[in-house]
Design a protein around this motif. Structure first.
Motif, mmCIF file in Angstrom:
data_model
loop_
_atom_site.group_PDB
_atom_site.id
_atom_site.type_symbol
_atom_site.label_atom_id
_atom_site.label_comp_id
_atom_site.label_asym_id
_atom_site.label_seq_id
_atom_site.Cartn_x
_atom_site.Cartn_y
_atom_site.Cartn_z
ATOM 1 N N ALA A 1 0.851 -1.194 0.000
ATOM 2 C CA ALA A 1 0.000 0.000 0.000
ATOM 3 C C ALA A 1 0.882 1.237 0.000
ATOM 4 C CB ALA A 1 -0.922 -0.002 1.223
ATOM 5 N N THR A 2 0.286 2.376 -0.344
ATOM 6 C CA THR A 2 1.000 3.641 -0.175
ATOM 7 C C THR A 2 1.230 3.850 1.316
ATOM 8 O OG1 THR A 2 -1.136 4.794 -0.182
ATOM 9 C CG2 THR A 2 0.085 4.689 -2.260
ATOM 10 N N LEU A 3 2.297 4.574 1.653
ATOM 11 C CA LEU A 3 2.653 4.731 3.061
ATOM 12 C C LEU A 3 1.547 5.394 3.865
ATOM 13 C CD1 LEU A 3 4.713 4.434 5.312
ATOM 14 C CD2 LEU A 3 5.737 6.593 4.580
ATOM 15 N N ILE B 1 14.863 8.276 2.356
ATOM 16 C CA ILE B 1 14.246 8.517 3.657
ATOM 17 C C ILE B 1 13.160 9.576 3.484
ATOM 18 C CG2 ILE B 1 16.281 7.836 4.989
ATOM 19 C CD1 ILE B 1 16.942 10.814 5.305
ATOM 20 N N TYR B 2 12.527 9.959 4.598
ATOM 21 C CA TYR B 2 11.425 10.905 4.545
ATOM 22 C C TYR B 2 11.935 12.310 4.222
ATOM 23 C CZ TYR B 2 9.305 6.982 6.982
ATOM 24 O OH TYR B 2 8.881 5.730 7.316
ATOM 25 N N GLY B 3 11.121 13.075 3.487
ATOM 26 C CA GLY B 3 11.484 14.430 3.109
ATOM 27 C C GLY B 3 11.459 15.387 4.281
ATOM 28 N N PHE B 4 12.118 16.533 4.130
ATOM 29 C CA PHE B 4 12.170 17.521 5.201
ATOM 30 C C PHE B 4 10.775 18.022 5.572
ATOM 31 C CE2 PHE B 4 16.509 18.269 3.328
ATOM 32 C CZ PHE B 4 17.210 17.754 4.420
ATOM 33 N N GLU B 5 9.858 17.996 4.616
ATOM 34 C CA GLU B 5 8.519 18.531 4.884
ATOM 35 C C GLU B 5 7.738 17.678 5.875
ATOM 36 O OE1 GLU B 5 8.079 15.471 1.745
ATOM 37 O OE2 GLU B 5 9.475 17.118 2.126
ATOM 38 N N THR B 6 8.223 16.475 6.179
ATOM 39 C CA THR B 6 7.519 15.607 7.143
ATOM 40 C C THR B 6 7.900 15.916 8.584
ATOM 41 O OG1 THR B 6 9.233 13.884 7.000
ATOM 42 C CG2 THR B 6 7.390 13.743 5.445
ATOM 43 N N GLY B 7 8.754 16.896 8.792
ATOM 44 C CA GLY B 7 9.143 17.261 10.150
ATOM 45 C C GLY B 7 10.332 16.453 10.639
ATOM 46 N N ASP B 8 10.632 16.579 11.924
ATOM 47 C CA ASP B 8 11.758 15.851 12.506
ATOM 48 C C ASP B 8 11.515 14.355 12.420
ATOM 49 O OD1 ASP B 8 12.521 18.389 13.100
ATOM 50 O OD2 ASP B 8 12.468 18.178 15.277
ATOM 51 N N GLN B 9 12.549 13.617 12.021
ATOM 52 C CA GLN B 9 12.442 12.164 11.896
ATOM 53 C C GLN B 9 13.599 11.501 12.643
ATOM 54 O OE1 GLN B 9 10.004 10.416 10.548
ATOM 55 N NE2 GLN B 9 8.860 12.144 9.680
ATOM 56 N N VAL C 1 6.172 -7.640 10.261
ATOM 57 C CA VAL C 1 7.289 -6.726 9.971
ATOM 58 C C VAL C 1 6.848 -5.828 8.819
ATOM 59 C CG1 VAL C 1 9.074 -8.293 10.785
ATOM 60 C CG2 VAL C 1 8.416 -8.328 8.383
ATOM 61 N N SER C 2 7.444 -4.639 8.757
ATOM 62 C CA SER C 2 7.021 -3.650 7.773
ATOM 63 C C SER C 2 8.241 -3.017 7.114
ATOM 64 C CB SER C 2 6.172 -2.567 8.448
ATOM 65 O OG SER C 2 5.909 -1.496 7.565
ATOM 66 N N HIS C 3 8.218 -2.953 5.775
ATOM 67 C CA HIS C 3 9.257 -2.283 4.998
ATOM 68 C C HIS C 3 8.657 -1.055 4.326
ATOM 69 C CE1 HIS C 3 12.275 -5.658 4.931
ATOM 70 N NE2 HIS C 3 11.184 -6.343 5.210
ATOM 71 N N VAL C 4 9.398 0.047 4.315
ATOM 72 C CA VAL C 4 9.005 1.256 3.599
ATOM 73 C C VAL C 4 10.044 1.518 2.512
ATOM 74 C CG1 VAL C 4 8.742 3.762 3.748
ATOM 75 C CG2 VAL C 4 7.723 2.298 5.499
ATOM 76 N N PHE C 5 9.583 1.776 1.281
ATOM 77 C CA PHE C 5 10.518 1.994 0.182
ATOM 78 C C PHE C 5 9.971 3.026 -0.790
ATOM 79 C CE2 PHE C 5 7.668 -1.350 -1.200
ATOM 80 C CZ PHE C 5 7.422 -1.077 -2.535
ATOM 81 N N PHE C 6 10.872 3.605 -1.565
ATOM 82 C CA PHE C 6 10.524 4.596 -2.587
ATOM 83 C C PHE C 6 10.592 3.917 -3.948
ATOM 84 C CE2 PHE C 6 11.833 8.138 -5.472
ATOM 85 C CZ PHE C 6 10.667 8.889 -5.356
ATOM 86 N N ALA C 7 9.589 4.138 -4.781
ATOM 87 C CA ALA C 7 9.496 3.421 -6.051
ATOM 88 C C ALA C 7 10.137 4.171 -7.209
ATOM 89 C CB ALA C 7 8.029 3.132 -6.385
ATOM 90 N N ASN D 1 6.321 8.381 -7.653
ATOM 91 C CA ASN D 1 6.733 9.499 -6.815
ATOM 92 C C ASN D 1 6.337 9.332 -5.355
ATOM 93 O OD1 ASN D 1 7.755 11.094 -9.053
ATOM 94 N ND2 ASN D 1 5.614 11.356 -9.646
ATOM 95 N N LEU D 2 5.932 8.129 -4.962
ATOM 96 C CA LEU D 2 5.416 7.912 -3.617
ATOM 97 C C LEU D 2 6.244 6.894 -2.849
ATOM 98 C CD1 LEU D 2 1.577 7.686 -4.381
ATOM 99 C CD2 LEU D 2 2.872 9.688 -3.610
ATOM 100 N N LEU D 3 6.078 6.928 -1.531
ATOM 101 C CA LEU D 3 6.625 5.905 -0.652
ATOM 102 C C LEU D 3 5.582 4.812 -0.463
ATOM 103 C CD1 LEU D 3 8.288 8.173 2.051
ATOM 104 C CD2 LEU D 3 9.507 6.614 0.536
ATOM 105 N N TYR D 4 6.040 3.567 -0.395
ATOM 106 C CA TYR D 4 5.141 2.425 -0.254
ATOM 107 C C TYR D 4 5.532 1.599 0.968
ATOM 108 C CZ TYR D 4 3.452 3.636 -4.843
ATOM 109 O OH TYR D 4 2.892 4.315 -5.897
ATOM 110 N N GLN D 5 4.552 0.861 1.465
ATOM 111 C CA GLN D 5 4.765 0.021 2.646
ATOM 112 C C GLN D 5 4.414 -1.421 2.322
ATOM 113 O OE1 GLN D 5 2.194 0.777 6.121
ATOM 114 N NE2 GLN D 5 4.014 0.589 7.405
ATOM 115 N N LEU D 6 5.379 -2.311 2.543
ATOM 116 C CA LEU D 6 5.168 -3.746 2.396
ATOM 117 C C LEU D 6 5.091 -4.347 3.790
ATOM 118 C CD1 LEU D 6 5.177 -6.405 0.622
ATOM 119 C CD2 LEU D 6 7.650 -6.450 1.069
ATOM 120 N N LYS D 7 3.965 -4.963 4.118
ATOM 121 C CA LYS D 7 3.794 -5.618 5.412
ATOM 122 C C LYS D 7 3.752 -7.128 5.217
ATOM 123 C CE LYS D 7 1.263 -1.969 7.882
ATOM 124 N NZ LYS D 7 0.027 -1.649 8.647
ATOM 125 N N VAL D 8 4.471 -7.848 6.064
ATOM 126 C CA VAL D 8 4.474 -9.306 6.051
ATOM 127 C C VAL D 8 3.969 -9.769 7.412
ATOM 128 C CG1 VAL D 8 5.820 -11.384 5.628
ATOM 129 C CG2 VAL D 8 6.495 -9.233 4.543
#
Length: 344
Positions: A54-56, A195-203, A135-141, A88-95
């Motif tokens: 799914a999308t993040l 990783i997450y963009g600056f617009e997402t705030g402190d990470q 477990v969850s993976h986040v990736f950029f496509a 242009n989006l981040l996606y999440q793979l959950k197992v």
């Protein structure tokens, strides 16, 4: 007896080349679209396994295979799934695992339709019961992420002994390379991690290293972590002499609007209040001096083996936060001021 002139050597027998399966061809995708290939290899108990893509932000579920979709006769089988997504989006793979006793298969995500170590974006090598049910993976496509880290690895003579993992503060895996990912004899490698963009705030991020030989990057080897590309010279940390393992935490400060009031009033207050919060124009990076509790990787590997697992089961999935009773302290930095000078 009659004599004869020598005969010419026999001509070689013509051979017919074996037919090869042609590579699949696809029509070009519109700008901004990407093709993903997901390869799922199941374990002995496929009915216990589920996964989703799914999308993040959860606004679009690309595909979902709930627990119970696979049946007993699917054990050890591999299945391929092709998707076209917004690049242009981040996606999440959950197992997911129904009984939280581990997943012994693998799940890989590839950029395009070709299975290759070069095109592989995500690798889930299986996990043990330490990780619980999911477990969850986040990736950029896409090709150009909003922000990225670069990890430069200069190996010793045993590159195959090195493993590392990057997680965010919510436990999502942003990068994972397990033991054996780098073949023996590999001298160096450069890993770019979206990783997450600056617009997402402190990470907040947590980077963990393991070494199956318990000697880290010995003999002059080591790693260097950069924000952005190495050419930008934003070095965050350098290390390598960590024995069996090391974990440290760092923060990438964002440019999200701050709603906190100032500590002191303005010497020249404005006649009208502003409705728009001020946005920092220069995102910065800090590493907080902190103590990080981590499990001893040697003991965790031994525990996986005792549980019937393999050393090839991933630390991703080893659930660092659950390694109770077997922890040691790692001091990351003694002075925030020293870090700021380093960044400047």
């Amino acid at each position: 007896l009659p004599t004869y002139s020598p005969l010419p050597p026999p001509s070689p027998r013509p051979t017919t080349p074996k037919p090869t399966a042609p590579l699949p061809t696809y029509s070009p995708l519109p700008d901004g679209r990407k093709r993903l290939l997901v390869v799922v290899t199941l374990d002995r108990y496929p009915e216990d396994t589920g996964w989703s893509l799914a999308t993040l932000d959860g606004s679009d579920v690309i595909y979902e295979n709930p627990i119970g979709t696979y049946e007993g006769y699917d054990k050890f089988k591999s299945y391929e799934y092709n998707f076209e997504v917004d690049g242009n989006l981040l996606y999440q793979l959950k197992v997911k695992d129904q009984f939280a006793d581990g997943f012994g298969g693998t799940i890989d995500v590839y950029d395009g339709a070709i299975i290759s170590s070069i095109t592989r974006i995500v690798h889930e090598p299986g996990f043990s019961k330490v990780s619980g049910k999911e477990v969850s993976h986040v990736f950029f496509a896409g090709e150009v992420p909003a922000n990225m880290l670069t990890l430069v690895l200069d190996f010793d003579d045993w590159a195959e002994e090195v493993a590392f993992e990057l997680k965010d503060s919510r436990g999502n895996i942003l990068a994972l390379e397990y033991f054996g990912s780098f073949p023996s004899g590999t001298e160096s490698a450069t890993v770019e991690i979206p990783i997450y963009g600056f617009e997402t705030g402190d990470q907040i991020y947590n980077l963990t290293f393991w070494d199956s030989g318990s000697d880290g990057f010995c003999c002059g080897g080591g790693y260097t972590l950069f924000l952005g590309s190495p050419e930008e010279n934003n070095m965050l940390k350098r290390g390598g002499d960590y024995g069996a393992g090391e974990k440290f935490q760092f923060i990438i400060e964002g440019s999200a609007p701050s709603m906190s009031p100032s500590s002191s009033p303005s010497a020249r207050p404005s006649t009208q209040p502003t409705n728009v919060p001020t946005v920092s124009q220069q995102p910065s990076t800090t590493m907080k001096p902190t103590f990080a509790q981590i499990g001893d990787p040697t003991e965790v590997i031994a525990q996986l083996n005792e549980d019937g697992g393999s050393i090839n089961q991933a630390p991703s999935s080893a659930g660092v936060q659950n390694w109770r009773g077997r922890v040691h302290l790692v001091y990351v930095f003694g002075s925030a001021t020293a870090l700021l000078l380093l960044l400047v």
